[in-house]
Design an enzyme around this catalytic site. Structure first.
Site, PDB file in Angstrom:
ATOM      1  N   HIS A  65      12.847  25.412  35.734  1.00  0.00           N
ATOM      2  CA  HIS A  65      12.382  26.273  36.785  1.00  0.00           C
ATOM      3  C   HIS A  65      13.523  26.802  37.493  1.00  0.00           C
ATOM      4  O   HIS A  65      13.531  28.103  37.748  1.00  0.00           O
ATOM      5  CB  HIS A  65      11.409  25.822  37.669  1.00  0.00           C
TER       6      HIS A  65
ATOM      7  N   GLY B 208       9.756  31.471  31.383  1.00  0.00           N
ATOM      8  CA  GLY B 208      10.699  30.924  30.354  1.00  0.00           C
ATOM      9  C   GLY B 208      10.095  30.927  29.059  1.00  0.00           C
ATOM     10  O   GLY B 208       9.037  30.863  28.794  1.00  0.00           O
TER      11      GLY B 208
ATOM     12  N   LYS C 259      10.423  28.676  27.026  1.00  0.00           N
ATOM     13  CA  LYS C 259       9.502  27.518  26.709  1.00  0.00           C
ATOM     14  C   LYS C 259       8.302  27.695  26.362  1.00  0.00           C
ATOM     15  O   LYS C 259       7.485  27.055  25.520  1.00  0.00           O
ATOM     16  CB  LYS C 259       9.764  26.382  28.028  1.00  0.00           C
TER      17      LYS C 259
END
Ligand code: PAJ
Length: 279
Positions: free
Chosen positions: A37, A147, A149
């Site tokens: 984050h 992100g 991710k």
């Protein structure tokens, strides 16, 4: 650092930022913050005058049997971290604030929403798209940061922003990993020591694919067979999916010649983990 709970205060504050001629960057999160984050926060600070972080565990993106109730909530600690990082504004709304009773309007990105995690988690991306649309509407930021991710989330949100003509630039930041390769995630804190080691199989499988692709193997079926072989070596990880897809459409592709997203999801104990690699 301002910590705001209501949409009205947040709109007024964002209007003030714009009146001062400042650009605003938004980092949407569900809290339980980690370095992943914070990498988004730093990217936002590098390109925007003011940075806002939203912290909201969004109920509509969790299925009825998923971990909404047990999702880590660490607001005070998150605020301390964000204050130290120099964030200007934190928005931590209530569920009632974001979803007034009787709310029945949702954002659906047809097609994309049913692929990868959307296939395993029906309704998940409808919840994600809806809450991010609300946040973009409240903040009207110049840029919003996400992100890599969550690669499928990125594809869904890019398409939503494009199709609904949001005036925001979507910025995507690389996956931040632990030194041993595990992709950082708020859910990693649910893993026991043994599960933490078992979870490494996801990044190991992706690394194997990367090595084979760099070695000249471009056929998706062969690369997937390599990945599945590695994943099968860890019975502690129950595979959900491992696929090679187009990063924008999330559809399977036969070869990685023109770039590809290798995405994997598995359950370790009760914790669902995801990871991916862009080729
Ligand atoms: P959350 O899981 O809290 O993640 C917030 C943002 O941090 C997402 O854009 C996610 O991709 C990014 N992120 C998480 N781990 C990362 C890592 N290891 N490296 C880089 N970035 C990472 O994703 C959500 O929340 C929600 O779905 C949200 C977009 C906030 C909507 O509710």
């Amino acid at each position: 650092m301002l910590v705001l709970r209501t949409i009205a205060e947040t709109r007024t504050t964002c209007a003030r930022i714009r009146l001062a001629g400042k650009t605003l960057g938004l980092v949407p999160t569900m809290g339980a913050l980690h370095e992943g984050h914070l990498s988004l926060v730093r990217a936002a600070q590098a390109s925007c005058d003011a940075v806002a972080v939203s912290i909201f565990v969004n109920p509509t993106q969790f299925g009825p049997k998923e971990d909404f109730a047990s999702y880590p909530r660490t607001l005070e600690q998150d605020c301390r971290i964000l204050e130290a990082a120099g964030v200007d504004l934190v928005f931590a709304p209530s569920v009632q604030g974001m979803y007034p009773s009787g709310a029945s309007a949702f954002v659906e990105v047809a097609g994309l929403s049913d692929r990868l995690d959307g296939a395993s988690r029906p309704g998940h991306f409808r919840g994600v798209a809806t809450v991010v649309a609300k946040l973009l509407n409240i903040f009207a930021p110049e840029r919003a940061f996400f992100g890599q991710k969550d690669a499928a989330q990125v594809a869904v949100l890019r398409k939503m922003v494009h199709d609904l003509r949001f005036a925001v630039q979507v910025e995507v930041c690389p996956i931040v990993r632990e030194p041993d390769g595990l992709a950082m995630s708020s859910r990693n804190r649910n893993l026991s020591d043994i599960q933490r080691r078992q979870a490494l199989i996801l990044s190991r499988a992706l690394l194997t694919v990367q090595r084979k692709a760099q070695g000249g193997e471009h056929e998706s079926s062969k690369l997937l067979a390599e990945a599945l072989g590695v994943l099968a070596g860890e019975p502690g990880a129950e595979l959900d999916y491992c696929r090679i897809v187009d990063p924008d459409t999330l559809e399977d592709i036969p070869s990685v010649d023109r770039g590809a997203l290798v995405a994997v999801a598995a359950r370790v104990g009760t914790t669902r983990l995801i990871d991916n690699l862009l080729l």
